[in-house]
Scaffold this motif. Structure first.
Motif, PDB file in Angstrom:
ATOM      1  N   SER A  51       8.614  -3.877 -22.178  1.00  0.00           N
ATOM      2  CA  SER A  51      10.021  -3.775 -22.592  1.00  0.00           C
ATOM      3  C   SER A  51      10.950  -4.607 -21.716  1.00  0.00           C
ATOM      4  CB  SER A  51      10.473  -2.309 -22.563  1.00  0.00           C
ATOM      5  OG  SER A  51       9.758  -1.540 -23.511  1.00  0.00           O
ATOM      6  N   GLY A  52      10.387  -5.275 -20.720  1.00  0.00           N
ATOM      7  CA  GLY A  52      11.179  -6.206 -19.918  1.00  0.00           C
ATOM      8  C   GLY A  52      11.670  -5.677 -18.582  1.00  0.00           C
ATOM      9  N   TYR A  53      11.172  -4.515 -18.135  1.00  0.00           N
ATOM     10  CA  TYR A  53      11.640  -3.942 -16.880  1.00  0.00           C
ATOM     11  C   TYR A  53      10.732  -4.328 -15.712  1.00  0.00           C
ATOM     12  CZ  TYR A  53      14.534  -1.242 -20.023  1.00  0.00           C
ATOM     13  OH  TYR A  53      15.433  -0.888 -20.994  1.00  0.00           O
ATOM     14  N   GLU A  54      11.331  -4.362 -14.527  1.00  0.00           N
ATOM     15  CA  GLU A  54      10.565  -4.578 -13.301  1.00  0.00           C
ATOM     16  C   GLU A  54       9.901  -3.255 -12.924  1.00  0.00           C
ATOM     17  OE1 GLU A  54      10.001  -7.173 -11.270  1.00  0.00           O
ATOM     18  OE2 GLU A  54      11.019  -8.588 -12.597  1.00  0.00           O
ATOM     19  N   VAL A  55       8.577  -3.277 -12.848  1.00  0.00           N
ATOM     20  CA  VAL A  55       7.834  -2.049 -12.604  1.00  0.00           C
ATOM     21  C   VAL A  55       6.901  -2.230 -11.410  1.00  0.00           C
ATOM     22  CG1 VAL A  55       6.239  -0.337 -13.568  1.00  0.00           C
ATOM     23  CG2 VAL A  55       7.881  -1.499 -15.072  1.00  0.00           C
ATOM     24  N   ILE A  56       6.936  -1.268 -10.505  1.00  0.00           N
ATOM     25  CA  ILE A  56       5.994  -1.209  -9.389  1.00  0.00           C
ATOM     26  C   ILE A  56       5.108   0.014  -9.588  1.00  0.00           C
ATOM     27  CG2 ILE A  56       5.765  -0.704  -6.915  1.00  0.00           C
ATOM     28  CD1 ILE A  56       8.218  -2.434  -6.428  1.00  0.00           C
ATOM     29  N   LEU A  57       3.797  -0.184  -9.484  1.00  0.00           N
ATOM     30  CA  LEU A  57       2.835   0.908  -9.616  1.00  0.00           C
ATOM     31  C   LEU A  57       2.041   1.011  -8.318  1.00  0.00           C
ATOM     32  CD1 LEU A  57       1.313   3.039 -11.298  1.00  0.00           C
ATOM     33  CD2 LEU A  57      -0.092   1.194 -12.228  1.00  0.00           C
ATOM     34  N   LEU A  58       2.034   2.210  -7.722  1.00  0.00           N
ATOM     35  CA  LEU A  58       1.382   2.439  -6.437  1.00  0.00           C
ATOM     36  C   LEU A  58       0.158   3.332  -6.643  1.00  0.00           C
ATOM     37  CD1 LEU A  58       4.650   3.265  -4.423  1.00  0.00           C
ATOM     38  CD2 LEU A  58       3.577   1.030  -4.748  1.00  0.00           C
ATOM     39  N   GLU A  59      -1.006   2.825  -6.250  1.00  0.00           N
ATOM     40  CA  GLU A  59      -2.264   3.561  -6.414  1.00  0.00           C
ATOM     41  C   GLU A  59      -3.002   3.615  -5.089  1.00  0.00           C
ATOM     42  OE1 GLU A  59      -5.503   5.467  -6.998  1.00  0.00           O
ATOM     43  OE2 GLU A  59      -3.992   5.466  -8.595  1.00  0.00           O
ATOM     44  N   LYS A  60      -3.460   4.811  -4.718  1.00  0.00           N
ATOM     45  CA  LYS A  60      -4.080   4.979  -3.399  1.00  0.00           C
ATOM     46  C   LYS A  60      -5.499   4.426  -3.334  1.00  0.00           C
ATOM     47  CE  LYS A  60      -5.596   9.742  -4.283  1.00  0.00           C
ATOM     48  NZ  LYS A  60      -5.465  11.159  -3.856  1.00  0.00           N
ATOM     49  N   HIS A  61      -6.143   4.232  -4.496  1.00  0.00           N
ATOM     50  CA  HIS A  61      -7.493   3.670  -4.523  1.00  0.00           C
ATOM     51  C   HIS A  61      -7.455   2.207  -4.949  1.00  0.00           C
ATOM     52  CE1 HIS A  61      -9.272   7.572  -3.814  1.00  0.00           C
ATOM     53  NE2 HIS A  61      -8.659   8.085  -4.871  1.00  0.00           N
ATOM     54  N   GLU A  62      -8.641   1.616  -5.034  1.00  0.00           N
ATOM     55  CA  GLU A  62      -8.779   0.247  -5.536  1.00  0.00           C
ATOM     56  C   GLU A  62      -9.638   0.279  -6.792  1.00  0.00           C
ATOM     57  OE1 GLU A  62     -10.560  -4.120  -4.130  1.00  0.00           O
ATOM     58  OE2 GLU A  62     -10.236  -2.529  -2.654  1.00  0.00           O
ATOM     59  N   TYR A  63      -9.152  -0.330  -7.859  1.00  0.00           N
ATOM     60  CA  TYR A  63      -9.890  -0.344  -9.121  1.00  0.00           C
ATOM     61  C   TYR A  63     -11.087  -1.286  -9.020  1.00  0.00           C
ATOM     62  CZ  TYR A  63      -5.561   1.680 -11.005  1.00  0.00           C
ATOM     63  OH  TYR A  63      -4.464   2.470 -11.236  1.00  0.00           O
ATOM     64  N   PRO A  64     -12.186  -0.955  -9.744  1.00  0.00           N
ATOM     65  CA  PRO A  64     -12.432   0.282 -10.494  1.00  0.00           C
ATOM     66  C   PRO A  64     -12.975   1.370  -9.577  1.00  0.00           C
ATOM     67  CG  PRO A  64     -14.263  -1.229 -10.827  1.00  0.00           C
ATOM     68  CD  PRO A  64     -13.273  -1.946  -9.934  1.00  0.00           C
ATOM     69  N   PHE A  65     -12.745   2.620  -9.945  1.00  0.00           N
ATOM     70  CA  PHE A  65     -13.278   3.737  -9.171  1.00  0.00           C
ATOM     71  C   PHE A  65     -13.519   4.929 -10.100  1.00  0.00           C
ATOM     72  CE2 PHE A  65      -8.656   3.942  -8.920  1.00  0.00           C
ATOM     73  CZ  PHE A  65      -8.359   5.271  -9.196  1.00  0.00           C
TER      74      PHE A  65
END
Length: 377
Positions: free
Chosen positions: A26-40
């Motif tokens: 939709s055009g928004y600036e998004v930050i996603l914080l994940e404690k692991h590293e993909y894939p898990f």
């Protein structure tokens, strides 16, 4: 240096990943914080209701090309082995979280989401109409924040959320254990086998593997010297169907995936102005088989309302009120029904009695399934 965005999402499970993709598109600036590293790997039954298929396809996941096992029948056994087999009208499909979350994380990056892996959030503050999020030595800011950090996290404890404060009892002291196995699961079937104070599901996932996942009260493990293998051999295997599975299945994990202190208590949907999504908003009992679809549908509700806030259509308080109202309208009755079903599956005597009583009345099974599942969204 602070990293700024329109939205910061804490936790990159299904709800967090799906929300991030919708907002980025939709055009928004998004930050996603994940404690692991993909894939898990993650403790999860890895069965998804077909109500989620159109949504995942719209996000860009090529489900039709992935050759995933389709599931259209449920088997439920009592601790003594009495078996009910019933057709699932809507049905579902099997896919591991290892595969699904990784693919969604790739879609998120392609959509423009700024994904930070190996990033554990330690603090969230709201003032001056923005959020300040701390993760180690890094700081992030956003106009909006969503909590998608799963069943139980350090933030739940830090905020002293009401479900954390509850004393241990039948709805809030479970542990979940998962394996991937090689085992000849009947095509199209998800099986749910009960044992004293718990139940175990097995169903097919990708690459001719099966997910074997069970939920047990913590007291079961305590009574077996906190030894998982001993509990499986001495308790779960009293159910003849589980005895066969555990004696014949090839376990593909060196060690099981385990999560403890699982709670099915009612949870707050907004905490410190953070919108809760996925398991952080509330968990339906796994016996009902619909938690992943609820997480994804919840992200769709949140994405729409966050968009309206960022466009100036809703104030923050209006957005929060609408989220609580819309989420509750969509899921509250399912959660109540799930807790009711849970109460019938635990005690060995009651479970044997209930399954024996309901077996001759398939229309009652249809009713329970419909009450805990939704429509495609």
């Amino acid at each position: 240096m602070k990293k700024t965005s329109d939205v910061v999402i804490i936790g990159g499970g299904l709800a967090g990943l799906c929300l991030s993709i919708q907002l980025a598109v939709s055009g928004y600036e998004v930050i996603l914080l994940e404690k692991h590293e993909y894939p898990f790997h993650k403790v999860c039954g890895e069965y998804i209701s077909m109500e989620s298929w159109p949504f995942l396809t719209r996000l860009g996941l090529p489900l039709d090309q992935m050759n995933l096992p389709r599931i259209n029948t449920v088997e439920i056994s009592s601790p003594s082995g009495t078996l009910i087999k019933h057709r699932l009208d809507l049905g579902g499909f099997g896919i591991s979280r290892y595969e699904l979350d990784f693919r969604l994380s790739q879609l998120a990056k392609m959509s423009g989401v700024r994904l930070f892996e190996n990033t554990r959030v330690t603090g969230v503050e709201f003032h001056g109409n923005e959020f300040n999020i701390k993760a180690g030595n890094e700081h992030f800011t956003g106009k909006l924040c969503a909590g998608s950090f799963g069943k139980r996290s350090n933030l739940d404890i830090k905020w002293n959320r009401p479900f954390i404060q509850k004393r241990h009892h039948g709805l809030n002291n479970y542990l979940g254990i998962k394996y991937h196995v090689r085992y000849p699961v009947e095509p199209g079937v998800i099986a749910l086998h009960n044992f004293q104070n718990g139940y175990c599901g097995i169903s097919s996932i990708e690459n001719d593997k099966a997910c074997l996942c069970y939920l047990s009260s913590a007291i079961n493990l305590q009574h077996h010297d906190n030894d998982i293998k001993k509990m499986e051999a001495e308790l779960l295997s009293k159910n003849p169907h589980l005895r066969k599975i555990f004696s014949e299945a090839e376990i593909l994990f060196k060690e099981p995936e385990v999560i403890s202190q699982i709670s099915f208590e009612k949870k707050s949907l907004v905490e410190n102005h953070v919108l809760m999504i996925g398991d952080a908003a509330g968990m339906i009992t796994p016996l009902c088989g619909n938690g992943m679809s609820m997480a994804m549908h919840g992200s769709k509700i949140a994405a729409s309302l966050m968009h309206q806030f960022l466009q100036g259509i809703y104030s923050r308080s209006e957005m929060e009120s609408e989220y609580i109202k819309n989420w509750s309208k969509q899921f509250s009755s399912r959660m109540v029904m799930g807790r009711g079903v849970q109460s019938l599956f635990g005690d060995r005597f009651i479970t044997n009695l209930f399954i024996g009583a309901i077996k001759p009345f398939p229309f009652l099974i249809d009713m329970l399934i419909k009450k805990t599942h939704g429509q495609p969204f």
